[in-house]
Design a protein around this motif. Structure first.
Motif, PDB file in Angstrom:
ATOM      1  N   MET A 280       0.853  -1.179   0.000  1.00  0.00           N
ATOM      2  CA  MET A 280       0.000   0.000   0.000  1.00  0.00           C
ATOM      3  C   MET A 280       0.890   1.229   0.000  1.00  0.00           C
ATOM      4  O   MET A 280       1.810   1.331   0.819  1.00  0.00           O
ATOM      5  N   MET A 281       0.662   2.139  -0.920  1.00  0.00           N
ATOM      6  CA  MET A 281       1.284   3.454  -0.867  1.00  0.00           C
ATOM      7  C   MET A 281       0.198   4.438  -0.452  1.00  0.00           C
ATOM      8  O   MET A 281      -0.784   4.632  -1.176  1.00  0.00           O
ATOM      9  N   TYR A 282       0.370   5.042   0.712  1.00  0.00           N
ATOM     10  CA  TYR A 282      -0.689   5.879   1.255  1.00  0.00           C
ATOM     11  C   TYR A 282      -0.156   7.287   1.538  1.00  0.00           C
ATOM     12  O   TYR A 282       1.035   7.550   1.462  1.00  0.00           O
ATOM     13  N   GLY A 283      -1.081   8.182   1.889  1.00  0.00           N
ATOM     14  CA  GLY A 283      -0.688   9.539   2.262  1.00  0.00           C
ATOM     15  C   GLY A 283      -0.665  10.496   1.093  1.00  0.00           C
ATOM     16  O   GLY A 283       0.159  11.411   1.053  1.00  0.00           O
ATOM     17  N   HIS A 284      -1.586  10.333   0.149  1.00  0.00           N
ATOM     18  CA  HIS A 284      -1.644  11.236  -1.027  1.00  0.00           C
ATOM     19  C   HIS A 284      -3.068  11.722  -1.195  1.00  0.00           C
ATOM     20  O   HIS A 284      -3.479  12.664  -0.505  1.00  0.00           O
ATOM     21  N   ILE A 285      -3.851  11.126  -2.099  1.00  0.00           N
ATOM     22  CA  ILE A 285      -5.197  11.639  -2.351  1.00  0.00           C
ATOM     23  C   ILE A 285      -6.287  10.729  -1.780  1.00  0.00           C
ATOM     24  O   ILE A 285      -7.472  11.041  -1.907  1.00  0.00           O
ATOM     25  N   GLU A 286      -5.894   9.626  -1.170  1.00  0.00           N
ATOM     26  CA  GLU A 286      -6.885   8.684  -0.666  1.00  0.00           C
ATOM     27  C   GLU A 286      -7.476   9.183   0.648  1.00  0.00           C
ATOM     28  O   GLU A 286      -6.904  10.044   1.324  1.00  0.00           O
ATOM     29  N   THR A 287      -8.611   8.625   1.026  1.00  0.00           N
ATOM     30  CA  THR A 287      -9.203   8.910   2.326  1.00  0.00           C
ATOM     31  C   THR A 287      -8.762   7.831   3.319  1.00  0.00           C
ATOM     32  O   THR A 287      -8.410   6.717   2.920  1.00  0.00           O
ATOM     33  N   PRO A 288      -8.798   8.135   4.627  1.00  0.00           N
ATOM     34  CA  PRO A 288      -8.491   7.085   5.611  1.00  0.00           C
ATOM     35  C   PRO A 288      -9.396   5.864   5.469  1.00  0.00           C
ATOM     36  O   PRO A 288      -8.949   4.734   5.651  1.00  0.00           O
ATOM     37  N   ARG A 289     -10.647   6.079   5.134  1.00  0.00           N
ATOM     38  CA  ARG A 289     -11.559   4.940   4.962  1.00  0.00           C
ATOM     39  C   ARG A 289     -11.103   4.038   3.812  1.00  0.00           C
ATOM     40  O   ARG A 289     -11.219   2.810   3.881  1.00  0.00           O
TER      41      ARG A 289
ATOM     42  N   ARG B   8      -8.060   3.444   2.971  1.00  0.00           N
ATOM     43  CA  ARG B   8      -6.954   2.625   3.471  1.00  0.00           C
ATOM     44  C   ARG B   8      -7.495   1.358   4.133  1.00  0.00           C
ATOM     45  O   ARG B   8      -6.974   0.249   3.913  1.00  0.00           O
ATOM     46  N   VAL B   9      -8.510   1.524   4.944  1.00  0.00           N
ATOM     47  CA  VAL B   9      -9.108   0.373   5.623  1.00  0.00           C
ATOM     48  C   VAL B   9      -9.725  -0.574   4.601  1.00  0.00           C
ATOM     49  O   VAL B   9      -9.559  -1.801   4.692  1.00  0.00           O
ATOM     50  N   GLU B  10     -10.415  -0.034   3.604  1.00  0.00           N
ATOM     51  CA  GLU B  10     -11.012  -0.869   2.567  1.00  0.00           C
ATOM     52  C   GLU B  10      -9.944  -1.625   1.776  1.00  0.00           C
ATOM     53  O   GLU B  10     -10.161  -2.774   1.365  1.00  0.00           O
ATOM     54  N   HIS B  11      -8.783  -0.997   1.579  1.00  0.00           N
ATOM     55  CA  HIS B  11      -7.647  -1.656   0.916  1.00  0.00           C
ATOM     56  C   HIS B  11      -7.256  -2.917   1.697  1.00  0.00           C
ATOM     57  O   HIS B  11      -7.064  -3.994   1.112  1.00  0.00           O
ATOM     58  N   LEU B  12      -7.136  -2.798   3.016  1.00  0.00           N
ATOM     59  CA  LEU B  12      -6.771  -3.951   3.842  1.00  0.00           C
ATOM     60  C   LEU B  12      -7.814  -5.055   3.746  1.00  0.00           C
ATOM     61  O   LEU B  12      -7.476  -6.241   3.624  1.00  0.00           O
ATOM     62  N   LEU B  13      -9.076  -4.687   3.798  1.00  0.00           N
ATOM     63  CA  LEU B  13     -10.139  -5.683   3.716  1.00  0.00           C
ATOM     64  C   LEU B  13     -10.130  -6.399   2.372  1.00  0.00           C
ATOM     65  O   LEU B  13     -10.375  -7.612   2.293  1.00  0.00           O
ATOM     66  N   THR B  14      -9.837  -5.658   1.304  1.00  0.00           N
ATOM     67  CA  THR B  14      -9.754  -6.264  -0.031  1.00  0.00           C
ATOM     68  C   THR B  14      -8.638  -7.296  -0.086  1.00  0.00           C
ATOM     69  O   THR B  14      -8.807  -8.392  -0.641  1.00  0.00           O
ATOM     70  N   LEU B  15      -7.486  -6.960   0.496  1.00  0.00           N
ATOM     71  CA  LEU B  15      -6.370  -7.908   0.523  1.00  0.00           C
ATOM     72  C   LEU B  15      -6.704  -9.137   1.361  1.00  0.00           C
ATOM     73  O   LEU B  15      -6.400 -10.276   0.970  1.00  0.00           O
TER      74      LEU B  15
END
Length: 363
Positions: free
Chosen positions: A216-225, A227-234
């Motif tokens: 995951m590359m985070y801290g740009h245009i994504e929302t915190p939510r 990020r959580v959805e990314h983890l659930l997808t994985l």
């Protein structure tokens, strides 16, 4: 449900719902979240006192890329002929031999989505390297590259993976995930294969028992939510791997670095917070109950934050990376040699053990 009940559910390794995972990320005190993740780490990794690390080298096959990623300074477009390169074989040989001398056993091979490098190019490259260096392991080509090679070679991605494995591919890196949300992908990488394609290639790799990592590359245009959805997808993709297949061996989040990027010119800058990173590491250990290893990305967050991450759910410090260009070209300047990474692990209270890509000890 109260937070303590969510902690208990996590410790029981019961999959969290999206709302439960979000509540932990958004509301749980960092100390409690990190303590829960640390307990999970101690209960699930084979040796809780050990923190693993690796020696490998990131060699870029080419810098020509049509994906147009707005966070990447390393690529050049096909028409920028004065900047083009395709790494010559002799350079691979030199770098492999140096990697072996330094104790490494693997090349991380990545490059751009070159419009002319089809499957036969990579088959010939992999076979040559493996025939010359039988002990070499190839952790090569992210899912977007596999998808691109398949498209320009008029193959399915499944057949492309089969042919790459037959030529010498050992494992697949998790590159190209960024944030697994289509609306983010469209803005970050307008010409890159889709989120759905990334997921499909990874699932096909797991069907073929080609282990991979997830990132995951985070801290740009994504929302915190997101990020959580990314983890659930994985987590859900990992659950689909066949019994006995490793699937994702590790999860590796890192912070976006903005220096000189197109995103920076659009006003999107690095916004790193150590506490936010530790919160993400802890939630990763909790949500990704079926992915065994969580890596602290010292390259982008630095030594001290990575050391704290080892008490917040992470059990691996990644590679000393003899060579790396993409992240460092956007402002990541942290460096470790072998003794430095061992010392950092010991300072954090753990025993360092050198590993290979499959997390088998090498020392």
């Amino acid at each position: 449900m109260k937070l303590r009940e969510l902690y208990r559910k996590a410790l029981d390794r019961t999959p969290l719902t999206a709302d439960e995972a979000w509540r932990l990320y958004d509301e749980a005190p960092l100390f409690e979240l990190a303590a829960t993740a640390d307990r999970l780490r101690r209960e699930t990794v084979p040796d809780p006192q050990v923190v693993t690390w690796q020696i490998d080298r990131n060699v870029n096959v080419t810098n020509v890329c049509i994906s147009g990623c707005r966070f990447c300074n390393f690529h050049c477009k096909p028409h920028q002929t004065e900047k083009h390169f395709i790494t010559p074989r002799e350079e691979y040989y030199r770098k492999i031999e140096e990697t072996f001398r330094l104790g490494g056993d693997q090349l991380l091979l990545q490059g751009g989505l070159h419009p002319d490098l089809k499957i036969d190019f990579y088959e010939a490259l992999f076979r040559d390297l493996k025939s010359r260096y039988p002990a070499l392991r190839l952790n090569a080509l992210g899912a977007p590259e596999v998808s691109h090679i398949a498209r320009i070679s008029s193959l399915t991605t499944l057949e492309t993976l089969r042919r790459l494995r037959a030529a010498g591919l050992d494992t697949l890196p998790g590159a190209g995930a960024e944030i697994l949300a289509p609306e983010v992908r469209k803005r970050l990488s307008p010409a890159k294969p889709s989120v759905g394609e990334w997921l499909r290639v990874m699932h096909e790799a797991h069907l073929l028992d080609i282990p991979s990592t997830a990132t995951m590359m985070y801290g740009h245009i994504e929302t915190p939510r997101q990020r959580v959805e990314h983890l659930l997808t994985l987590r859900d993709l990992q659950a689909r791997r066949p019994a006995g297949h490793r699937g994702f061996t590790a999860f590796i989040p890192w912070i976006f670095r903005s220096t000189g990027t197109e995103l920076e010119r659009q006003g999107v800058e690095t916004r790193f917070s150590a506490s936010e990173y530790l919160r993400l590491i802890a939630l990763s250990r909790i949500v990704l109950h079926n992915i065994p290893n969580i890596q602290a990305s010292w390259l982008t967050v630095g030594k001290q934050t990575a050391q704290v991450a080892l008490h917040s759910g992470a059990n691996d410090m990644g590679s000393i990376m003899i060579e790396e260009h993409v992240v460092s070209s956007a402002g990541a300047s942290n460096r470790f040699d072998a003794e430095g990474i061992r010392t950092a692990i010991r300072e954090a209270g753990f025993t360092p053990r050198l590993r290979d890509q499959l997390y088998r000890y090498r020392d």
